[in-house]
Design a protein around this motif. Structure first.
Motif, PDB file in Angstrom:
ATOM      1  N   VAL A   1      37.732  42.195  31.865  1.00  0.00           N
ATOM      2  CA  VAL A   1      36.284  42.401  31.802  1.00  0.00           C
ATOM      3  C   VAL A   1      35.566  41.153  31.277  1.00  0.00           C
ATOM      4  O   VAL A   1      36.025  40.498  30.342  1.00  0.00           O
ATOM      5  CB  VAL A   1      35.956  43.617  30.909  1.00  0.00           C
ATOM      6  N   SER A   2      34.441  40.838  31.895  1.00  0.00           N
ATOM      7  CA  SER A   2      33.497  39.811  31.408  1.00  0.00           C
ATOM      8  C   SER A   2      34.105  38.422  31.277  1.00  0.00           C
ATOM      9  O   SER A   2      33.949  37.751  30.249  1.00  0.00           O
ATOM     10  CB  SER A   2      32.890  40.239  30.061  1.00  0.00           C
TER      11      SER A   2
ATOM     12  N   GLU B   1      50.180  41.641  44.228  1.00  0.00           N
ATOM     13  CA  GLU B   1      50.431  43.058  44.509  1.00  0.00           C
ATOM     14  C   GLU B   1      49.374  43.920  43.835  1.00  0.00           C
ATOM     15  O   GLU B   1      49.057  43.731  42.660  1.00  0.00           O
ATOM     16  CB  GLU B   1      51.814  43.469  43.994  1.00  0.00           C
ATOM     17  N   GLY B   2      48.810  44.862  44.598  1.00  0.00           N
ATOM     18  CA  GLY B   2      47.841  45.795  44.041  1.00  0.00           C
ATOM     19  C   GLY B   2      46.424  45.547  44.530  1.00  0.00           C
ATOM     20  O   GLY B   2      46.149  44.601  45.274  1.00  0.00           O
ATOM     21  N   ASN B   3      45.519  46.427  44.112  1.00  0.00           N
ATOM     22  CA  ASN B   3      44.100  46.338  44.465  1.00  0.00           C
ATOM     23  C   ASN B   3      43.295  45.991  43.221  1.00  0.00           C
ATOM     24  O   ASN B   3      43.298  46.739  42.238  1.00  0.00           O
ATOM     25  CB  ASN B   3      43.602  47.670  45.035  1.00  0.00           C
ATOM     26  N   LEU B   4      42.602  44.864  43.276  1.00  0.00           N
ATOM     27  CA  LEU B   4      41.847  44.381  42.126  1.00  0.00           C
ATOM     28  C   LEU B   4      40.354  44.431  42.431  1.00  0.00           C
ATOM     29  O   LEU B   4      39.876  43.782  43.360  1.00  0.00           O
ATOM     30  CB  LEU B   4      42.267  42.948  41.790  1.00  0.00           C
ATOM     31  N   LEU B   5      39.629  45.213  41.644  1.00  0.00           N
ATOM     32  CA  LEU B   5      38.182  45.307  41.803  1.00  0.00           C
ATOM     33  C   LEU B   5      37.528  44.087  41.172  1.00  0.00           C
ATOM     34  O   LEU B   5      37.807  43.738  40.023  1.00  0.00           O
ATOM     35  CB  LEU B   5      37.664  46.583  41.132  1.00  0.00           C
ATOM     36  N   CYS B   6      36.663  43.436  41.929  1.00  0.00           N
ATOM     37  CA  CYS B   6      35.950  42.251  41.448  1.00  0.00           C
ATOM     38  C   CYS B   6      34.458  42.571  41.404  1.00  0.00           C
ATOM     39  O   CYS B   6      33.857  42.905  42.428  1.00  0.00           O
ATOM     40  CB  CYS B   6      36.214  41.067  42.373  1.00  0.00           C
ATOM     41  N   ILE B   7      33.878  42.474  40.214  1.00  0.00           N
ATOM     42  CA  ILE B   7      32.442  42.705  40.046  1.00  0.00           C
ATOM     43  C   ILE B   7      31.812  41.400  39.582  1.00  0.00           C
ATOM     44  O   ILE B   7      32.108  40.905  38.495  1.00  0.00           O
ATOM     45  CB  ILE B   7      32.164  43.828  39.032  1.00  0.00           C
ATOM     46  N   HIS B   8      30.955  40.855  40.423  1.00  0.00           N
ATOM     47  CA  HIS B   8      30.336  39.557  40.167  1.00  0.00           C
ATOM     48  C   HIS B   8      28.877  39.785  39.781  1.00  0.00           C
ATOM     49  O   HIS B   8      28.075  40.252  40.591  1.00  0.00           O
ATOM     50  CB  HIS B   8      30.441  38.693  41.432  1.00  0.00           C
TER      51      HIS B   8
END
Length: 224
Positions: free
Chosen positions: A189-190, A204-211
């Motif tokens: 986070v942040s 590997e995996g799904n990474l949520l990216c919040i810009h």
């Protein structure tokens, strides 16, 4: 006509509609998903198509769409896929690779989460699908992603799967090098962009990216 990008209008809220107007041009394919038609009316724009079971469209808005000759795909109320899934499938069949979801965030947390989770659907991996909400852009990283913005922009990386392995970043103030991120840990986070460009790679995996995009003179150039 070959469209370079599609904007999908959902029934949540749109922040900073003036920024949205600055991004619209003739190469953008406009899709109204059910009650999202209201946003296009507010922007004085006509969608190329209206898709949904029409349970949240105001009768006057639906009448306007019919009078304008807008193609309408009415879906059954009882179905296994959401209106958004049907809209995305339609766009993909047109060969459009760049898709932006608008008004995907609202008061219904279940709808908001469903709109985020749909970004992880394997069928959509070859397409650039993201949520735009004024000053923030939400996407899912499954391999590698280049991120463009401004120095000082906040970037949060959150696992959508139980764990995401091999996370490596470039251009961030707090770098990660082949790290593992877990869904129960807020380590991602942040973070902060240290220049106008960053890169995030996942093994590997799904990474949520919040810009979270900062407000400065370069903002218009980096809206999407």
């Amino acid at each position: 006509m070959k469209y370079a990008r599609a904007f999908v209008f959902l029934n949540g809220e749109i922040n900073h509609p003036e920024k949205l107007l600055a991004m619209l041009n003739a190469e953008v394919y406009l899709v109204a998903v059910d009650g999202g038609l209201r946003h296009l009316l507010a922007l004085n724009m006509k969608p190329h198509i209206l898709i949904g079971d029409l349970d949240s469209v105001h009768p006057a808005e639906l009448k306007w769409a019919q009078e304008q000759g807008i193609p309408i795909v009415q879906l059954p109320v009882k179905k296994d896929e959401t209106d958004l899934e049907a809209a995305l499938q339609h766009i993909i069949e047109l060969g459009i690779l760049d898709i932006v979801l608008l008004a995907a965030i609202g008061n219904r947390i279940d709808h908001t989460l469903a709109n985020i989770f749909i970004l992880t659907k394997p069928d959509f991996n070859k397409h650039s699908i993201r949520i735009w909400d004024g000053n923030q852009e939400i996407s899912v990283i499954t391999e590698s992603m280049d991120i463009f913005g401004n120095k000082g922009d906040l970037l949060s990386l959150l696992p959508l799967s139980e764990r995401v392995l091999g996370v490596t970043t470039e251009g961030l103030e707090y770098p990660l090098e082949h790290e593992a991120l877990y869904v129960w840990n807020a380590r991602g986070v942040s973070n902060v962009m240290s220049s106008h460009h960053a890169n995030v790679t996942v093994l590997e995996g799904n990474l949520l990216c919040i810009h979270f995009k900062s407000m400065n003179g370069q903002e218009k150039e980096n809206l999407l």
